[in-house]
Motif scaffolding. Sequence first.
Motif, PDB file in Angstrom:
ATOM      1  N   GLN A 123      -2.888   0.222  -3.983  1.00 43.57           N
ATOM      2  CA  GLN A 123      -2.958  -0.902  -3.054  1.00 43.57           C
ATOM      3  C   GLN A 123      -2.969  -2.190  -3.875  1.00 43.57           C
ATOM      4  OE1 GLN A 123      -5.388  -1.062   0.772  1.00 43.57           O
ATOM      5  NE2 GLN A 123      -6.881  -1.606  -0.767  1.00 43.57           N
ATOM      6  N   ASN A 124      -2.067  -3.095  -3.544  1.00 46.06           N
ATOM      7  CA  ASN A 124      -2.022  -4.397  -4.205  1.00 46.06           C
ATOM      8  C   ASN A 124      -2.444  -5.455  -3.202  1.00 46.06           C
ATOM      9  OD1 ASN A 124      -0.888  -3.422  -6.706  1.00 46.06           O
ATOM     10  ND2 ASN A 124       0.967  -3.054  -5.540  1.00 46.06           N
ATOM     11  N   VAL A 125      -3.383  -6.301  -3.619  1.00 49.10           N
ATOM     12  CA  VAL A 125      -3.893  -7.340  -2.727  1.00 49.10           C
ATOM     13  C   VAL A 125      -3.912  -8.691  -3.440  1.00 49.10           C
ATOM     14  CG1 VAL A 125      -5.304  -5.710  -1.400  1.00 49.10           C
ATOM     15  CG2 VAL A 125      -6.320  -6.909  -3.320  1.00 49.10           C
ATOM     16  N   ARG A 168       0.864  -1.180   0.000  1.00 51.66           N
ATOM     17  CA  ARG A 168       0.000   0.000   0.000  1.00 51.66           C
ATOM     18  C   ARG A 168       0.906   1.237   0.000  1.00 51.66           C
ATOM     19  NH1 ARG A 168      -4.453   0.487   4.678  1.00 51.66           N
ATOM     20  NH2 ARG A 168      -5.532  -1.046   3.399  1.00 51.66           N
ATOM     21  N   THR A 169       0.674   2.131  -0.971  1.00 51.57           N
ATOM     22  CA  THR A 169       1.518   3.321  -1.115  1.00 51.57           C
ATOM     23  C   THR A 169       0.651   4.534  -1.405  1.00 51.57           C
ATOM     24  OG1 THR A 169       3.214   1.918  -2.134  1.00 51.57           O
ATOM     25  CG2 THR A 169       3.482   4.288  -2.389  1.00 51.57           C
ATOM     26  N   GLU A 170       0.870   5.620  -0.662  1.00 46.65           N
ATOM     27  CA  GLU A 170       0.180   6.871  -0.972  1.00 46.65           C
ATOM     28  C   GLU A 170       0.904   7.541  -2.133  1.00 46.65           C
ATOM     29  OE1 GLU A 170      -1.068   9.452   2.150  1.00 46.65           O
ATOM     30  OE2 GLU A 170      -1.318   7.774   3.551  1.00 46.65           O
ATOM     31  N   VAL A 171       0.111   8.123  -3.065  1.00 50.41           N
ATOM     32  CA  VAL A 171       0.684   8.745  -4.257  1.00 50.41           C
ATOM     33  C   VAL A 171       0.071  10.116  -4.484  1.00 50.41           C
ATOM     34  CG1 VAL A 171       1.212   6.553  -5.407  1.00 50.41           C
ATOM     35  CG2 VAL A 171      -0.991   7.638  -5.784  1.00 50.41           C
ATOM     36  N   GLY A 172       0.695  10.871  -5.373  1.00 46.65           N
ATOM     37  CA  GLY A 172       0.188  12.188  -5.760  1.00 46.65           C
ATOM     38  C   GLY A 172       0.284  12.331  -7.266  1.00 46.65           C
ATOM     39  N   THR A 173       0.169  13.544  -7.763  1.00 45.13           N
ATOM     40  CA  THR A 173       0.108  13.770  -9.203  1.00 45.13           C
ATOM     41  C   THR A 173       1.383  13.378  -9.924  1.00 45.13           C
ATOM     42  OG1 THR A 173       0.755  16.042  -8.861  1.00 45.13           O
ATOM     43  CG2 THR A 173      -1.596  15.615  -9.106  1.00 45.13           C
ATOM     44  N   SER A 174       2.530  13.406  -9.276  1.00 42.67           N
ATOM     45  CA  SER A 174       3.749  13.051  -9.980  1.00 42.67           C
ATOM     46  C   SER A 174       3.747  11.589 -10.406  1.00 42.67           C
ATOM     47  CB  SER A 174       4.975  13.332  -9.104  1.00 42.67           C
ATOM     48  OG  SER A 174       4.935  12.529  -7.943  1.00 42.67           O
ATOM     49  N   GLU A 175       2.988  10.751  -9.724  1.00 39.91           N
ATOM     50  CA  GLU A 175       2.901   9.334 -10.064  1.00 39.91           C
ATOM     51  C   GLU A 175       1.916   9.071 -11.200  1.00 39.91           C
ATOM     52  OE1 GLU A 175       4.759   6.907  -8.642  1.00 39.91           O
ATOM     53  OE2 GLU A 175       5.774   8.458  -7.501  1.00 39.91           O
ATOM     54  N   VAL A 176       0.903   9.895 -11.322  1.00 39.80           N
ATOM     55  CA  VAL A 176      -0.132   9.686 -12.329  1.00 39.80           C
ATOM     56  C   VAL A 176      -0.362  11.020 -13.035  1.00 39.80           C
ATOM     57  CG1 VAL A 176      -2.451   8.813 -12.767  1.00 39.80           C
ATOM     58  CG2 VAL A 176      -1.163   7.947 -10.819  1.00 39.80           C
ATOM     59  N   PRO A 177       0.424  11.294 -14.098  1.00 41.03           N
ATOM     60  CA  PRO A 177       0.400  12.629 -14.691  1.00 41.03           C
ATOM     61  C   PRO A 177      -0.921  13.053 -15.320  1.00 41.03           C
ATOM     62  CG  PRO A 177       1.858  11.149 -15.897  1.00 41.03           C
ATOM     63  CD  PRO A 177       1.370  10.413 -14.699  1.00 41.03           C
ATOM     64  N   GLY A 178      -1.826  12.165 -15.621  1.00 39.84           N
ATOM     65  CA  GLY A 178      -3.083  12.552 -16.244  1.00 39.84           C
ATOM     66  C   GLY A 178      -4.108  13.120 -15.283  1.00 39.84           C
ATOM     67  N   LEU A 179      -3.838  13.032 -13.994  1.00 38.46           N
ATOM     68  CA  LEU A 179      -4.817  13.462 -12.998  1.00 38.46           C
ATOM     69  C   LEU A 179      -4.484  14.844 -12.469  1.00 38.46           C
ATOM     70  CD1 LEU A 179      -5.115  10.083 -11.126  1.00 38.46           C
ATOM     71  CD2 LEU A 179      -6.753  11.072 -12.699  1.00 38.46           C
ATOM     72  N   VAL A 180      -5.487  15.547 -12.002  1.00 36.14           N
ATOM     73  CA  VAL A 180      -5.317  16.920 -11.530  1.00 36.14           C
ATOM     74  C   VAL A 180      -5.374  16.942 -10.008  1.00 36.14           C
ATOM     75  CG1 VAL A 180      -6.228  19.257 -11.643  1.00 36.14           C
ATOM     76  CG2 VAL A 180      -6.397  17.759 -13.635  1.00 36.14           C
ATOM     77  N   ASP A 181      -4.225  17.034  -9.370  1.00 35.34           N
ATOM     78  CA  ASP A 181      -4.098  17.176  -7.923  1.00 35.34           C
ATOM     79  C   ASP A 181      -4.898  16.191  -7.073  1.00 35.34           C
ATOM     80  OD1 ASP A 181      -4.062  20.694  -8.460  1.00 35.34           O
ATOM     81  OD2 ASP A 181      -2.371  19.349  -8.262  1.00 35.34           O
ATOM     82  N   PRO A 182      -5.006  14.935  -7.434  1.00 28.58           N
ATOM     83  CA  PRO A 182      -5.758  14.044  -6.554  1.00 28.58           C
ATOM     84  C   PRO A 182      -4.846  13.304  -5.593  1.00 28.58           C
ATOM     85  CG  PRO A 182      -5.345  12.911  -8.575  1.00 28.58           C
ATOM     86  CD  PRO A 182      -4.687  14.275  -8.683  1.00 28.58           C
ATOM     87  N   PRO A 183      -5.166  13.324  -4.325  1.00 27.28           N
ATOM     88  CA  PRO A 183      -4.464  12.410  -3.439  1.00 27.28           C
ATOM     89  C   PRO A 183      -4.980  11.003  -3.716  1.00 27.28           C
ATOM     90  CG  PRO A 183      -6.159  13.593  -2.245  1.00 27.28           C
ATOM     91  CD  PRO A 183      -6.142  14.142  -3.650  1.00 27.28           C
TER      92      PRO A 183
END
Length: 173
Positions: free
Chosen positions: A103-105, A84-99
Amino acid sequence: MPGTLPVPIGCELPQGWQSAPPDEVGAPNAAFVALHMASRGQGFMPNITVTGRPLEASASLRSLADASVARLRENVGPVEIVKRTEVGTSEVPGLVDPPGIVQNVRIQATVNDQPMELAQSQFLLVLEDKHQQNERGEIEIALTAEFSRLHEVLEDFQDFLRTVRPAGAAPAA
């Protein structure tokens, strides 16, 4: 009847994936389902589902991730959180400021009366509706595949995530 999203989004499917009616593929609460067509007839068909729900102001990302695991345990079977890892926009460039949280299960499921070990990679994010002030929603985007075959479709899932954006926003370059 398929589920709805509290905040509308847009996305583009990678080549080889096809959308399917959620009710017809056993995902009645999903707003969107896509199937990996090259896997047809090879056992469990990898799928991408998009679900969402309105978000309570006090909900944390960790509580959203915990609730997702609890729903899987209740509806599918035993679940083990692998990562489980918290991510921000740098990880998913297509999104606009989403926290968000990735999570892999690992899931012990019964599919067509057969025990099966599934892997699910989830991306849970919080989006604000640009058209309705103070309206926030949780969006859960999940890739599910047989544990032994997850590596075959994981890159497609990452490509898909790069295209997810609030409805009306331009696609990521």
